[in-house]
Design an enzyme around this catalytic site. Structure first.
Site, PDB file in Angstrom:
ATOM      1  CE  LYS A  78      37.793  34.497  43.124  1.00  0.00           C
ATOM      2  NZ  LYS A  78      37.506  35.835  43.687  1.00  0.00           N
ATOM      3  CG  ASP A 117      35.465  38.263  41.758  1.00  0.00           C
ATOM      4  OD1 ASP A 117      35.277  39.051  40.818  1.00  0.00           O
ATOM      5  OD2 ASP A 117      36.553  37.732  42.001  1.00  0.00           O
ATOM      6  CE  LYS A 135      40.221  36.396  41.041  1.00  0.00           C
ATOM      7  NZ  LYS A 135      39.508  37.576  41.572  1.00  0.00           N
TER       8      LYS A 135
END
Lengths: 289, 307
Positions: free
Chosen positions: B207, B144, B243
């Site tokens: 995300k 991430d 996400k």
């Protein structure tokens, strides 16, 4: 031109807010003459759930507050109640009391608040103990509040039953979710306004209006309600509460309203924690203490 | 501009990314939020939610013990509920990856690691690449990364693009999630633009947030990103995952997110391969709802593991 009277909307009290019931339902309880008193929220189990969430959130802060400060806040409720006496008397009369009885009921409620405000920083000393044990331990037992307490307020009074069932429980640091009298709910909502303006943190007292028959089971089975004080007066329901409450070993007490000025009512909603602290003998011939 | 994604024919000029109708987005989201979800669908949805969670701990005070405890929770969400799924992944700092990897051996739960000087992203590129490589070498299945919001807001879109592409290269086989940190991008137009930059530069997932900045994963922002994924898929045929992370702590909100995914991207995205929730306290709320549905009694946090 004649002035239109501004009528009050009776709402429920959750987490220091006055929402309407989530269900959007209401009922209209009647007085002895058959006149509707008001439109009262018919709370649903979701309202109960929300109230328990609010009570749980408020519990830590309220339980940790200095006992003396809790006493101050209880006294503040008494001050606010005294100031609103006329309003309560009027509501009680609307619900069928005579003027004299109504005045007496409000005075009694106020006096009871003062009584328990005095106990707030004294019950711990009275009920905790240092215990003699046969080993080198300093052994003591102290009280801790149970947590979130559900209260089904007595049916037959609008104000005093409500106040006398709530106050001992919160004096001991618990937070409560209360179902007001189904037939006489007006004072419960007004009392919530008193609480709201008297330094009681939001969520410590949550007041719902509605039917016992709809909510009793939820009071009993909710895993986050640690104890229930039942003032509904129905022996069968009391037993049912005890049966359904076994899943989380719920403490269930009956409230008959016989003796309202009694510190044991505070102690009922306390758990006793006993601590064994390793130490030399105290007070024995070999002790240096 | 370098580009990892060999399937792409051309890269658009990000200065001309379509603008967003904010009022329209808000109305659409509001309508989704008032939708009632029936009990049976809710039950199925909640199990799906559990299986899509990236159980996350990203604190300065994280210890090996805390990470081990969380990994145990990832495998055993609530043993009192038979047939309870595991979460999709755990998400930790690079220094904790090897510990998490070891704890989750054989469980099928993936290990995701934040990198690129999370959460601010304020570090030189070589350090960000090393950070990423360290996490991948420690065994991270997913990375991430955070984008350089400062450069993005200054208009250096090429810088942001190249950085994502460079990290993607450093990831090797690990899947790359690109955190836009939408709370710092201010407008929905920027969210759309950053989404496109990330997708064209090689992101496998986009995300919303780090969880350190408020507001985080609002429905509005997630909706804009889902629409960006949809448009990208139409144009290129490449599927990108989504996400939302930060602020999704109730099952109700999670279900609304699933509903939104279903209605924008369709059923294909409703698996943890293409949709995740970044959350730390969501799992317990969902579990409490599931137990409520099973027993009929409202639940207490006393009977569930600590987050």
């Amino acid at each position: 031109m004649e002035r239109l009277e501004v009528l009050k909307t009776y709402k429920i009290y959750i987490g220091g807010q006055f929402p309407r019931t989530e269900s959007g339902r209401y009922y209209d309880p009647k007085n002895a003459q058959g006149q509707a008193l008001a439109n009262i929220c018919l709370s649903s189990r979701k309202d109960l759930r929300n109230a328990v969430v609010a009570a749980r959130k408020a519990f830590g802060g309220w339980a940790e507050r200095a006992h003396f400060n809790r006493g101050q806040i209880l006294y503040r409720i008494a001050e606010m109640l005294e100031g609103r006496k006329a309003q309560f008397v009027e509501e009680l009369m609307k619900q069928g009391s005579t003027k004299a009885a109504a005045e007496k009921e409000v005075d009694q409620s106020t006096d009871l608040l003062v009584y328990y405000s005095g106990w707030a920083d004294k019950y711990q000393q009275l009920f905790s103990s240092v215990n003699p044990v046969a080993s080198s331990h300093f052994n003591f037992s102290a009280l801790e509040p149970m947590g979130v307490v559900g209260i089904v307020a007595p049916q037959d009074t609008s104000l005093f039953g409500l106040v006398s069932s709530i106050i001992p429980v919160i004096t001991g640091g618990n937070t409560v979710v209360v179902l007001a009298s189904e037939k006489l709910p007006l004072c419960a909502v007004t009392f919530a306004e008193v609480l709201n303006s008297s330094d009681v943190p939001g969520g410590v007292v949550n007041i719902l209006t509605g039917k016992e028959s709809e909510l009793l089971e939820q009071f009993a089975t909710h895993m986050d309600i640690n104890a229930v004080l039942y003032g509904g007066g129905d022996a069968k329901n009391y037993i049912r509460l005890k049966e359904l409450g076994t899943d989380n070993v719920k403490r269930v007490f009956n409230f008959d309203g016989a003796e309202t000025e009694n510190p044991y009512l505070i102690a009922d909603f306390q758990e006793v924690k006993t601590t064994w602290h390793p130490i030399e003998n105290i007070g024995g011939s070999t002790s240096t203490y | 501009m370098s580009n990892q994604n060999k399937k792409l024919k051309s890269i658009p000029d990000f200065r001309f990314t379509p603008t967003i109708d904010k009022v329209g987005v808000e109305e659409r989201v509001a309508r989704i939020q008032t939708r009632s979800i029936k009990d049976e669908a809710k039950l199925q949805g909640m199990k799906m939610v559990l299986n899509m969670i990236d159980l996350t701990t990203l604190e300065g005070k994280d210890t090996p013990g805390k990470v081990k405890q969380m990994c145990y929770k990832a495998r055993h969400l609530h043993d009192a509920y038979p047939g309870c799924p595991t979460v999709a992944a755990v998400c930790v700092y690079p220094s904790m990856v090897s510990i998490a990897k070891n704890e989750l051996k054989g469980s099928g739960v993936k290990v995701a690691s934040v990198s690129t000087a999370f959460p601010s992203g304020q570090a030189p590129r070589n350090i960000k690449i090393d950070d990423t490589k360290f996490a991948v070498d420690s065994g991270a299945d997913e990375i991430d990364m955070v984008i350089s919001r400062g450069e993005f807001l200054a208009g250096n879109y090429n810088f942001v693009f190249d950085e994502i592409a460079a990290i993607k290269e450093a990831c090797g086989k690990a899947r790359l999630k690109v955190i836009l940190e939408t709370g710092e991008l201010v407008t929905l137009d920027n969210v759309r633009r950053a989404s496109e930059i990330a997708m064209y530069a090689g992101a496998d997932f986009i995300k919303t947030s780090t969880g350190k900045i408020q507001p985080a994963a609002t429905m509005q922002v997630t909706y804009v990103m889902l629409m960006a994924i949809k448009d990208f898929y139409r144009k290129t045929g490449i599927k990108i995952g989504m996400k939302p992370a930060g602020g999704i702590s109730t099952s109700k909100l999670a279900l609304h997110n699933l509903l939104m995914v279903k209605e924008t991207l369709g059923d294909e995205w409703l698996t943890n391969e293409w949709f995740r929730f970044g959350a730390s306290s969501l799992a317990n709320d969902v579990l409490m709802q599931l137990m409520k549905a099973k027993t009929g009694a409202y639940q207490s946090a006393d009977y569930f593991s600590i987050d």
